[in-house]
Design a protein around this motif. Sequence first.
Motif, PDB file in Angstrom:
ATOM      1  N   SER A 152      -4.533   7.318  11.408  1.00 46.17           N
ATOM      2  CA  SER A 152      -5.255   8.079  10.374  1.00 46.17           C
ATOM      3  C   SER A 152      -4.341   8.414   9.203  1.00 46.17           C
ATOM      4  O   SER A 152      -4.753   8.337   8.042  1.00 46.17           O
TER       5      SER A 152
ATOM      6  N   ASN B 135      -3.938   5.249   7.122  1.00 50.54           N
ATOM      7  CA  ASN B 135      -5.163   4.980   6.361  1.00 50.54           C
ATOM      8  C   ASN B 135      -5.302   5.923   5.162  1.00 50.54           C
ATOM      9  O   ASN B 135      -5.660   5.490   4.063  1.00 50.54           O
ATOM     10  N   VAL B 136      -5.000   7.206   5.356  1.00 50.88           N
ATOM     11  CA  VAL B 136      -5.102   8.179   4.258  1.00 50.88           C
ATOM     12  C   VAL B 136      -4.076   7.856   3.174  1.00 50.88           C
ATOM     13  O   VAL B 136      -4.388   7.883   1.979  1.00 50.88           O
TER      14      VAL B 136
ATOM     15  N   ARG C 115      -7.591   4.125   2.414  1.00 48.68           N
ATOM     16  CA  ARG C 115      -8.530   3.232   3.108  1.00 48.68           C
ATOM     17  C   ARG C 115      -9.141   3.964   4.295  1.00 48.68           C
ATOM     18  O   ARG C 115      -8.508   4.829   4.889  1.00 48.68           O
ATOM     19  N   LYS C 116     -10.336   3.564   4.672  1.00 51.93           N
ATOM     20  CA  LYS C 116     -10.985   4.208   5.814  1.00 51.93           C
ATOM     21  C   LYS C 116     -10.581   3.575   7.142  1.00 51.93           C
ATOM     22  O   LYS C 116     -10.409   4.249   8.137  1.00 51.93           O
ATOM     23  N   SER C 117     -10.417   2.265   7.163  1.00 57.34           N
ATOM     24  CA  SER C 117     -10.226   1.633   8.470  1.00 57.34           C
ATOM     25  C   SER C 117      -9.331   0.398   8.439  1.00 57.34           C
ATOM     26  O   SER C 117      -9.551  -0.539   9.196  1.00 57.34           O
TER      27      SER C 117
ATOM     28  N   LYS D 255      -6.735   0.419  12.668  1.00 56.68           N
ATOM     29  CA  LYS D 255      -7.757   0.847  13.623  1.00 56.68           C
ATOM     30  C   LYS D 255      -7.400   2.183  14.263  1.00 56.68           C
ATOM     31  O   LYS D 255      -6.290   2.382  14.730  1.00 56.68           O
TER      32      LYS D 255
ATOM     33  N   THR E  73      -7.272  14.602   7.832  1.00 59.63           N
ATOM     34  CA  THR E  73      -8.671  14.976   7.622  1.00 59.63           C
ATOM     35  C   THR E  73      -8.904  15.475   6.198  1.00 59.63           C
ATOM     36  O   THR E  73      -9.852  15.074   5.531  1.00 59.63           O
TER      37      THR E  73
ATOM     38  N   LYS F 212      -6.619  15.226   3.701  1.00 62.73           N
ATOM     39  CA  LYS F 212      -5.767  14.452   2.786  1.00 62.73           C
ATOM     40  C   LYS F 212      -4.652  15.304   2.166  1.00 62.73           C
ATOM     41  O   LYS F 212      -4.135  15.003   1.098  1.00 62.73           O
TER      42      LYS F 212
ATOM     43  N   THR G 238      -0.528  14.035   0.962  1.00 61.07           N
ATOM     44  CA  THR G 238      -0.475  12.615   0.604  1.00 61.07           C
ATOM     45  C   THR G 238       0.493  12.359  -0.552  1.00 61.07           C
ATOM     46  O   THR G 238       1.352  11.475  -0.469  1.00 61.07           O
TER      47      THR G 238
END
Length: 190
Positions: A35, A38-39, A43-45, A48, A173, A175, A178
Motif C-alpha cells: 500500500s 502504491n500511494v 497508483r491503486k494496484s 498487489k 490510507t 496519503k 507522501t
Amino acid sequence: MNAEFIKSALLPKDYPAHDLSEVAFLGRSNVGKSSVINVLLGRKSLVKVGKTPGKTRLINFFNIDNKMVFVDLPGYGYAKVSKKEKESWSKNIYAYISSRNQLKLCVLILDIRRVPTEDDISVINMLYELDRDVLFILNKSDKLSGNEIAKQAKVISDKLGLIKENFVIFSATKKRGTDEAWEKINKTLY
C-alpha cells in the motif's frame, strides 16, 4: 508518474539488468508495504495488496519514469509459513541487499502502533552492517491520534536508538507523509 512492472526474480542471476538506482522496500508481513508503494506512485494496484500477509514471495522490480527502480521485497516475520520458507525468504532478501550495486536506498516500513520486534531489529542491524542507507517509514498513523503518534514515535526511536527526525510519519490510507518520503528518496538518489 509512469510506473511499470519489470519482472519478478528470486536469484541474483535473474535480477533485471539496468543502470538505474534502486529503492528497496522492506517490512514485516502485514505492515502495509504494498500500500505504501502504491500511494507513493499514485497508483491503486500496481503492487498487489493481499488480504492475508505473506503474499509477496518473490522480489518484484518496477521501473519508475525510467529514473529509478522500486524493488518490493518479501515481508518478513510472517508466522503462518514454514521455518524453511522463512529462512529461504531471509536468504533471498540478504542476497539482494548484499550484492546489488544499483541499490541506493532501503525503505524500512514499520507499523507505528507496534514496538519494533526482534525481526525488525535484525533487519535494521543487517542493513547497517551492509552499510546501506535507510529511510524509516512509520505507517498506519491514521489509526492513532496526534498525541498517540508522538508517543509511539518516541517509543520506537528509543527502542531503535534513533532520533525521531529519521522517521517519516505515514498513512497509506490518508496519503500522509507522501511528499516527505519522496523528498528523502530524491535527496538520497540525486
